[in-house]
Design a protein around this motif. Structure first.
Motif, PDB file in Angstrom:
ATOM      1  N   ARG A  29      47.510 -17.046  21.828  1.00 29.00           N
ATOM      2  CA  ARG A  29      47.033 -16.330  23.017  1.00 29.00           C
ATOM      3  C   ARG A  29      46.471 -17.286  24.058  1.00 29.00           C
ATOM      4  O   ARG A  29      46.753 -17.158  25.255  1.00 29.00           O
ATOM      5  CB  ARG A  29      45.968 -15.311  22.584  1.00 29.00           C
ATOM      6  CG  ARG A  29      45.353 -14.508  23.734  1.00 29.00           C
ATOM      7  CD  ARG A  29      46.317 -13.462  24.252  1.00 29.00           C
ATOM      8  NE  ARG A  29      45.742 -12.738  25.366  1.00 29.00           N
ATOM      9  CZ  ARG A  29      44.962 -11.660  25.235  1.00 29.00           C
ATOM     10  NH1 ARG A  29      44.677 -11.195  24.040  1.00 29.00           N
ATOM     11  NH2 ARG A  29      44.486 -11.042  26.305  1.00 29.00           N
ATOM     12  N   GLU A  51      62.382 -10.927  20.227  1.00 19.62           N
ATOM     13  CA  GLU A  51      61.751 -10.206  19.122  1.00 19.62           C
ATOM     14  C   GLU A  51      61.611 -11.097  17.893  1.00 19.62           C
ATOM     15  O   GLU A  51      60.716 -10.915  17.070  1.00 19.62           O
ATOM     16  CB  GLU A  51      62.542  -8.955  18.772  1.00 19.62           C
ATOM     17  CG  GLU A  51      63.955  -9.226  18.257  1.00 19.62           C
ATOM     18  CD  GLU A  51      64.634  -7.987  17.693  1.00 19.62           C
ATOM     19  OE1 GLU A  51      63.967  -6.958  17.521  1.00 19.62           O
ATOM     20  OE2 GLU A  51      65.856  -8.061  17.423  1.00 19.62           O
ATOM     21  N   ARG A  57      55.226 -11.244  17.644  1.00 20.13           N
ATOM     22  CA  ARG A  57      53.938 -11.662  18.197  1.00 20.13           C
ATOM     23  C   ARG A  57      54.110 -12.399  19.524  1.00 20.13           C
ATOM     24  O   ARG A  57      53.262 -12.299  20.415  1.00 20.13           O
ATOM     25  CB  ARG A  57      53.205 -12.555  17.192  1.00 20.13           C
ATOM     26  CG  ARG A  57      51.826 -12.984  17.667  1.00 20.13           C
ATOM     27  CD  ARG A  57      50.982 -13.563  16.552  1.00 20.13           C
ATOM     28  NE  ARG A  57      49.726 -14.092  17.079  1.00 20.13           N
ATOM     29  CZ  ARG A  57      49.494 -15.373  17.296  1.00 20.13           C
ATOM     30  NH1 ARG A  57      50.433 -16.277  17.033  1.00 20.13           N
ATOM     31  NH2 ARG A  57      48.338 -15.779  17.790  1.00 20.13           N
ATOM     32  N   GLU A  59      56.298 -11.804  21.870  1.00 21.85           N
ATOM     33  CA  GLU A  59      56.394 -10.802  22.928  1.00 21.85           C
ATOM     34  C   GLU A  59      55.021 -10.225  23.244  1.00 21.85           C
ATOM     35  O   GLU A  59      54.706  -9.972  24.417  1.00 21.85           O
ATOM     36  CB  GLU A  59      57.347  -9.682  22.503  1.00 21.85           C
ATOM     37  CG  GLU A  59      58.809 -10.089  22.487  1.00 21.85           C
ATOM     38  CD  GLU A  59      59.719  -8.944  22.102  1.00 21.85           C
ATOM     39  OE1 GLU A  59      60.832  -8.853  22.664  1.00 21.85           O
ATOM     40  OE2 GLU A  59      59.335  -8.141  21.219  1.00 21.85           O
ATOM     41  N   GLU A  60      54.218 -10.014  22.234  1.00 21.28           N
ATOM     42  CA  GLU A  60      52.880  -9.448  22.458  1.00 21.28           C
ATOM     43  C   GLU A  60      52.023 -10.363  23.318  1.00 21.28           C
ATOM     44  O   GLU A  60      51.371  -9.903  24.269  1.00 21.28           O
ATOM     45  CB  GLU A  60      52.189  -9.191  21.122  1.00 21.28           C
ATOM     46  CG  GLU A  60      52.802  -8.055  20.322  1.00 21.28           C
ATOM     47  CD  GLU A  60      52.151  -7.907  18.963  1.00 21.28           C
ATOM     48  OE1 GLU A  60      51.328  -8.782  18.589  1.00 21.28           O
ATOM     49  OE2 GLU A  60      52.456  -6.919  18.262  1.00 21.28           O
ATOM     50  N   ARG A  64      50.641  -9.665  27.131  1.00 21.41           N
ATOM     51  CA  ARG A  64      49.224  -9.674  27.492  1.00 21.41           C
ATOM     52  C   ARG A  64      48.939 -10.683  28.593  1.00 21.41           C
ATOM     53  O   ARG A  64      48.126 -10.426  29.484  1.00 21.41           O
ATOM     54  CB  ARG A  64      48.377  -9.994  26.258  1.00 21.41           C
ATOM     55  CG  ARG A  64      48.388  -8.890  25.216  1.00 21.41           C
ATOM     56  CD  ARG A  64      47.355  -9.150  24.135  1.00 21.41           C
ATOM     57  NE  ARG A  64      47.453  -8.176  23.056  1.00 21.41           N
ATOM     58  CZ  ARG A  64      47.802  -8.469  21.815  1.00 21.41           C
ATOM     59  NH1 ARG A  64      48.084  -9.713  21.481  1.00 21.41           N
ATOM     60  NH2 ARG A  64      47.878  -7.526  20.892  1.00 21.41           N
ATOM     61  N   SER A 105      60.368  -3.724  21.766  1.00 21.97           N
ATOM     62  CA  SER A 105      60.077  -4.857  22.661  1.00 21.97           C
ATOM     63  C   SER A 105      59.326  -4.405  23.902  1.00 21.97           C
ATOM     64  O   SER A 105      58.397  -5.080  24.362  1.00 21.97           O
ATOM     65  CB  SER A 105      61.381  -5.563  23.057  1.00 21.97           C
ATOM     66  OG  SER A 105      61.911  -6.302  21.980  1.00 21.97           O
ATOM     67  N   ARG A 107      57.256  -1.963  24.133  1.00 21.28           N
ATOM     68  CA  ARG A 107      55.861  -1.726  23.747  1.00 21.28           C
ATOM     69  C   ARG A 107      55.103  -3.045  23.610  1.00 21.28           C
ATOM     70  O   ARG A 107      53.975  -3.186  24.107  1.00 21.28           O
ATOM     71  CB  ARG A 107      55.803  -0.950  22.431  1.00 21.28           C
ATOM     72  CG  ARG A 107      56.178   0.515  22.548  1.00 21.28           C
ATOM     73  CD  ARG A 107      55.790   1.300  21.295  1.00 21.28           C
ATOM     74  NE  ARG A 107      56.471   0.799  20.099  1.00 21.28           N
ATOM     75  CZ  ARG A 107      57.658   1.230  19.684  1.00 21.28           C
ATOM     76  NH1 ARG A 107      58.308   2.155  20.378  1.00 21.28           N
ATOM     77  NH2 ARG A 107      58.193   0.757  18.579  1.00 21.28           N
ATOM     78  N   ARG A 108      55.704  -4.011  22.942  1.00 21.52           N
ATOM     79  CA  ARG A 108      55.019  -5.290  22.739  1.00 21.52           C
ATOM     80  C   ARG A 108      54.808  -6.031  24.041  1.00 21.52           C
ATOM     81  O   ARG A 108      53.800  -6.725  24.221  1.00 21.52           O
ATOM     82  CB  ARG A 108      55.811  -6.152  21.750  1.00 21.52           C
ATOM     83  CG  ARG A 108      55.759  -5.650  20.313  1.00 21.52           C
ATOM     84  CD  ARG A 108      56.353  -6.658  19.358  1.00 21.52           C
ATOM     85  NE  ARG A 108      57.784  -6.833  19.521  1.00 21.52           N
ATOM     86  CZ  ARG A 108      58.715  -6.212  18.805  1.00 21.52           C
ATOM     87  NH1 ARG A 108      58.350  -5.338  17.864  1.00 21.52           N
ATOM     88  NH2 ARG A 108      59.991  -6.447  19.005  1.00 21.52           N
ATOM     89  N   CYS A 110      54.358  -4.668  26.897  1.00 20.45           N
ATOM     90  CA  CYS A 110      53.512  -3.858  27.790  1.00 20.45           C
ATOM     91  C   CYS A 110      54.196  -3.632  29.134  1.00 20.45           C
ATOM     92  O   CYS A 110      53.587  -3.791  30.206  1.00 20.45           O
ATOM     93  CB  CYS A 110      52.142  -4.520  28.004  1.00 20.45           C
ATOM     94  SG  CYS A 110      51.237  -4.847  26.493  1.00 20.45           S
TER      95      CYS A 110
END
Length: 302
Positions: A29, A51, A57, A59-60, A64, A105, A107-108, A110
């Motif tokens: 992050r 993905e 992770r 993609e997440e 963010r 994807s 969703r991850r 955003c």
């Protein structure tokens, strides 16, 4: 930053590969926030994830990092390859999986739309027409804007393009890996842009000469002389070896007459800035000829 167009998709001449941001021991992050933030400030607004990377992770953390800047970005991700429990990669290109994976994807990441959606690898058990057809349905549904393919043959580019226009082909392309040049003429014919990953030879040309030579001697003796040549050009020009390697890839657009948008990875702001500075580097005809001659056995022996 200067831009180009791939199949109707406008992107800067250099993107950012985000895969390594979730590779240990990177602080995921924090790395993404710092590097992506600086990239956008510099005009590097073409971001690439998948993905597969970090089992979702990646993609997440990219999603963010873009929470308040999504509108500035051309966001690319990929479908069709995922990690299995035993650590192997499973290829899935069936229509049902493509539809479900896209929703996951989104969703991850955003976001409600993916700008460029690649088939990461072709599933040999599924006709490419089925995979691209399912991706085309996602375009019609407004979930995806443009389609891409990755590491496919010339025939597969044609087959996919016949189902739905393909904006970009992502493939390994560097002084050390030139297999994609067998496919580039078809891309030029169809108006498909090239998005090279690993443009610095998977770190080969960012390593010190001793390390690079050791890798070449062990894994690819046909590369002999290439790391030293890149180093010599870099020293003479006051550049890093990575910048020389990246400049060679960038100038493939002149050679082949196709849009070429490399996506070097960076997990440090300093390396990102060095990569962006390479956009101003123009290798001269003699340097290009020498690099081409020295790297040519890589193509012939691959």
């Amino acid at each position: 930053m200067p831009e180009t167009t791939m199949g109707g998709l406008t992107v800067p001449l250099q993107g950012l590969g985000c895969m390594k941001m979730t590779e240990p021991p990177r602080p995921g992050r924090e790395t993404a926030d710092a590097v992506i933030g600086r990239a956008l400030d510099l005009g590097v607004t073409f971001l690439d994830t998948a993905e597969l990377y970090g089992n979702g992770r990646n993609e997440e953390i990219v999603g963010r990092a873009l929470a308040h800047r999504r509108g500035e970005v051309v966001l690319a991700t990929k479908v069709g390859a995922r990690w299995k429990g035993d650590g192997d990669v499973q290829l899935r290109g069936d229509a049902d999986y493509v539809r479900k994976a896209c929703d996951a994807s989104l969703r991850r990441l955003c976001t409600d739309v993916i700008d460029l959606y690649y088939l990461h690898r072709r599933d040999p058990a599924v006709p490419i027409e089925e995979s691209v057809g399912a991706m085309a349905e996602l375009v019609a549904a407004g979930k995806v804007r443009h389609l891409g393919l990755s590491e496919v043959t010339a025939e597969e580019v044609r087959a996919g393009h016949a189902v739905h226009p393909i904006a970009a082909l992502q493939s390994s392309w560097s002084l050390a890996v030139r297999r994609v040049e067998e496919v580039v003429p078809v891309c030029a014919e169809l108006g498909v842009g090239l998005v090279p990953y690993g443009p610095q030879g998977a770190g080969l040309f960012n390593a010190d000469l001793e390390t690079a030579n050791a890798r070449v001697a062990q894994d690819a003796p046909e590369h002999a002389g290439l790391p030293a040549l890149v180093r010599d050009i870099a020293q003479r020009r006051g550049l890093t070896t990575g910048q020389v390697a990246l400049a060679w890839v960038q100038q493939r657009a002149d050679v082949w007459g196709v849009p070429v948008v490399p996506i070097p990875g960076a997990t440090r702001v300093r390396h990102l800035e060095e990569n962006v500075a390479a956009l101003d580097v123009r290798l001269d005809a003699a340097e290009l000829a020498l690099l081409d001659r020295t790297s040519q056995p890589v193509l012939e022996g691959s």
